[in-house]
Every structure is written in C-alpha cells, then in structure tokens.
Design an enzyme around this catalytic site. Sequence first.
Site, PDB file in Angstrom:
ATOM      1  N   LYS A  74      34.948  36.905  42.202  1.00 14.63           N
ATOM      2  CA  LYS A  74      35.274  36.385  40.876  1.00 14.63           C
ATOM      3  C   LYS A  74      34.740  34.975  40.668  1.00 14.63           C
ATOM      4  O   LYS A  74      34.368  34.606  39.546  1.00 14.63           O
ATOM      5  CB  LYS A  74      36.788  36.422  40.661  1.00 14.63           C
ATOM      6  CG  LYS A  74      37.361  37.826  40.523  1.00 14.63           C
ATOM      7  CD  LYS A  74      36.819  38.553  39.299  1.00 14.63           C
ATOM      8  CE  LYS A  74      37.551  39.850  39.031  1.00 14.63           C
ATOM      9  NZ  LYS A  74      37.029  40.572  37.851  1.00 14.63           N
ATOM     10  N   TYR A  91      38.088  39.021  46.978  1.00 16.99           N
ATOM     11  CA  TYR A  91      38.302  39.044  45.529  1.00 16.99           C
ATOM     12  C   TYR A  91      37.935  37.701  44.918  1.00 16.99           C
ATOM     13  O   TYR A  91      37.218  37.639  43.916  1.00 16.99           O
ATOM     14  CB  TYR A  91      39.772  39.373  45.281  1.00 16.99           C
ATOM     15  CG  TYR A  91      40.161  39.609  43.842  1.00 16.99           C
ATOM     16  CD1 TYR A  91      39.452  40.500  43.036  1.00 16.99           C
ATOM     17  CD2 TYR A  91      41.287  38.983  43.303  1.00 16.99           C
ATOM     18  CE1 TYR A  91      39.842  40.739  41.718  1.00 16.99           C
ATOM     19  CE2 TYR A  91      41.680  39.227  41.992  1.00 16.99           C
ATOM     20  CZ  TYR A  91      40.958  40.099  41.207  1.00 16.99           C
ATOM     21  OH  TYR A  91      41.352  40.331  39.914  1.00 16.99           O
ATOM     22  N   VAL A  92      38.413  36.622  45.527  1.00 17.75           N
ATOM     23  CA  VAL A  92      38.123  35.281  45.013  1.00 17.75           C
ATOM     24  C   VAL A  92      36.624  34.999  45.071  1.00 17.75           C
ATOM     25  O   VAL A  92      36.045  34.446  44.130  1.00 17.75           O
ATOM     26  CB  VAL A  92      38.915  34.218  45.791  1.00 17.75           C
ATOM     27  CG1 VAL A  92      38.404  32.822  45.485  1.00 17.75           C
ATOM     28  CG2 VAL A  92      40.404  34.318  45.453  1.00 17.75           C
ATOM     29  N   ALA A  93      35.985  35.366  46.176  1.00 20.13           N
ATOM     30  CA  ALA A  93      34.545  35.127  46.305  1.00 20.13           C
ATOM     31  C   ALA A  93      33.775  35.846  45.202  1.00 20.13           C
ATOM     32  O   ALA A  93      32.866  35.277  44.577  1.00 20.13           O
ATOM     33  CB  ALA A  93      34.059  35.579  47.680  1.00 20.13           C
ATOM     34  N   VAL A 101      28.911  51.060  37.544  1.00 22.63           N
ATOM     35  CA  VAL A 101      28.456  49.751  37.069  1.00 22.63           C
ATOM     36  C   VAL A 101      27.883  48.886  38.180  1.00 22.63           C
ATOM     37  O   VAL A 101      27.389  47.787  37.916  1.00 22.63           O
ATOM     38  CB  VAL A 101      29.586  48.986  36.344  1.00 22.63           C
ATOM     39  CG1 VAL A 101      29.963  49.694  35.051  1.00 22.63           C
ATOM     40  CG2 VAL A 101      30.798  48.783  37.245  1.00 22.63           C
ATOM     41  N   ASN A 106      35.411  44.708  32.598  1.00 21.81           N
ATOM     42  CA  ASN A 106      36.748  44.798  33.174  1.00 21.81           C
ATOM     43  C   ASN A 106      36.771  45.539  34.509  1.00 21.81           C
ATOM     44  O   ASN A 106      37.676  45.334  35.318  1.00 21.81           O
ATOM     45  CB  ASN A 106      37.669  45.496  32.161  1.00 21.81           C
ATOM     46  CG  ASN A 106      39.004  45.877  32.738  1.00 21.81           C
ATOM     47  OD1 ASN A 106      39.826  45.021  33.051  1.00 21.81           O
ATOM     48  ND2 ASN A 106      39.231  47.178  32.907  1.00 21.81           N
ATOM     49  N   GLY A 162      35.548  50.050  32.902  1.00 25.90           N
ATOM     50  CA  GLY A 162      36.826  50.285  33.566  1.00 25.90           C
ATOM     51  C   GLY A 162      37.930  50.562  32.561  1.00 25.90           C
ATOM     52  O   GLY A 162      39.090  50.200  32.770  1.00 25.90           O
ATOM     53  N   ALA A 163      37.588  51.257  31.477  1.00 23.44           N
ATOM     54  CA  ALA A 163      38.530  51.438  30.378  1.00 23.44           C
ATOM     55  C   ALA A 163      39.670  52.394  30.714  1.00 23.44           C
ATOM     56  O   ALA A 163      40.651  52.457  29.971  1.00 23.44           O
ATOM     57  CB  ALA A 163      37.797  51.934  29.132  1.00 23.44           C
TER      58      ALA A 163
END
Length: 253
Positions: free
Chosen positions: A162, A158-160, A66, A92, A14-15
């Site tokens: 991460k 998102y939380v799940a 990815v 990232n 994700g650069a």
Amino acid sequence: MQIDLSGKTALVTGATGQLGRVLGRSLARCGAELVIHYNHNEARALELKEEAEAAGGRALLAQADVTDYKSVIKMRDHILAAYRKVDIVVANAVIQYEWTHILEQAPEDYISQFESCVMQNVYLAKAFVPQMIERKYGRIIGINTECSMLNLPQQSAYVAGKRGMDGLYRVLAREIGEHQITVNQVAPGWTISDKDRENGTERIPSYEKDVPLKRRGEDQDIANAVTFLASDQAAFITGAYIPVCGGHVMPSI
C-alpha cells in the site's frame, strides 16, 4: 449538496468483496453506469448486476485478473465495447493472505501485495488513462489503508504494497493533472462490513479505545468518501490520501 453521476461510467475492481459491493451500490445510486469487476466470484457479481438493474441502473460484468496486464487490457476492450468510455476507476481489489511477522512471512506474500497494490494500478492506468486524456476528464480513486501510517507488527507485506501504491498515485497525480484527471486515495480504518453484522463483531473495544470518535466506521462511510471524490464537487482535489478512520491516523503537515 447532491452527488449526480448520471452519464458517467464507473469501474470498481474487486466489486464482489465486502467493501467493493458497497462502493458499487453507492456509485450506481448516484446515477453512474456500473462496471462490476470480479475475478472468480461470478455468482456474487451477477447478484450485484441484478440489484443495480432492479434499481433502474445499468451494469456490466467484467472478469479479469488485475495482476495480469493482458487480462486487464482484455477487460478494458470488453468495457469500451459496451460503454465506449470509463470516467471513474476505483481500484479496490487486493489479494488476501495470512499476516505474520516479517521473519515468518512468506516471500510470495510480498510479491502478491506488490502485484495487487502497485501493478494493478499501473495496469489500470495504462488501460484507461489514455482515453481519459483524450476527453480531458477522469477520476482515479484507490483504496489504501490506515495501516500505511500505523506500520504495526505483522502488517509488513500489506503496508509495503500500500505504501508503494501511495507513491505511484502521487506521481500519477502530477503526471496527468493537466488533463483534468484527478488521482486520489481513500484510506479506511478497521471498517464494519456485512460479515461483521452477520457475525455480531461490530464492536472491537481494544481498537475503538484509540479512535478519537470511539467507534469503528461503516462500509458506507468509505463509499461516501469515494462517491464524493468521483463527483464534480471534488474536481479540484488531487494527490490526496484521505483517511476515513475516525481520526485513528492523522496525516501531518
């Protein structure tokens, strides 16, 4: 103390994103040979490559999805053909989506977050850890988030994703530590990026009031933490989840 990554090869997934481009620049400035991963934004990837090379560094473009194992393996083969090794992997990349309440959130959003937060890291480990084990050296650094500790409304997918990533990283740190490979996470707060600077949205008082330092962090603050973890100065740090959020969240003992 100066960080010297000369002779090291660093892959940033994700650069081309808002944070990813700063991570890549910082690693390159410390002397690392840079691998600029992108999925669709080749134009931005080329800009970063030209920037790194103009500064006297060496950079390679690497396209991949990815969330697809075969695509990651193809990327690995492309990188190793050029550089022969990857010393540092910075995970990232993440899929973006619209946040809403659990009852309204599309099931597909949970799947996308699992794929980009958890499976990306499984695939990267399978692709790059074996050659790190052979050389008894490696740095794996994942970009997590303060949201993993906040657990606020509308953050569920998102939380799940991460928090799943967090569990994977902690297990991986234990499994490969004996090979002198460190596995760590940097967890940004609501960080100021180039987009904020362009739009004049650097200040968010409603957020800043709950931050002990009473301000938002800069993208460079995140890059500084990542660069440190990539260095030999951090050789005895592994399994860590490090918030870079001005104290907005504080892991307890």
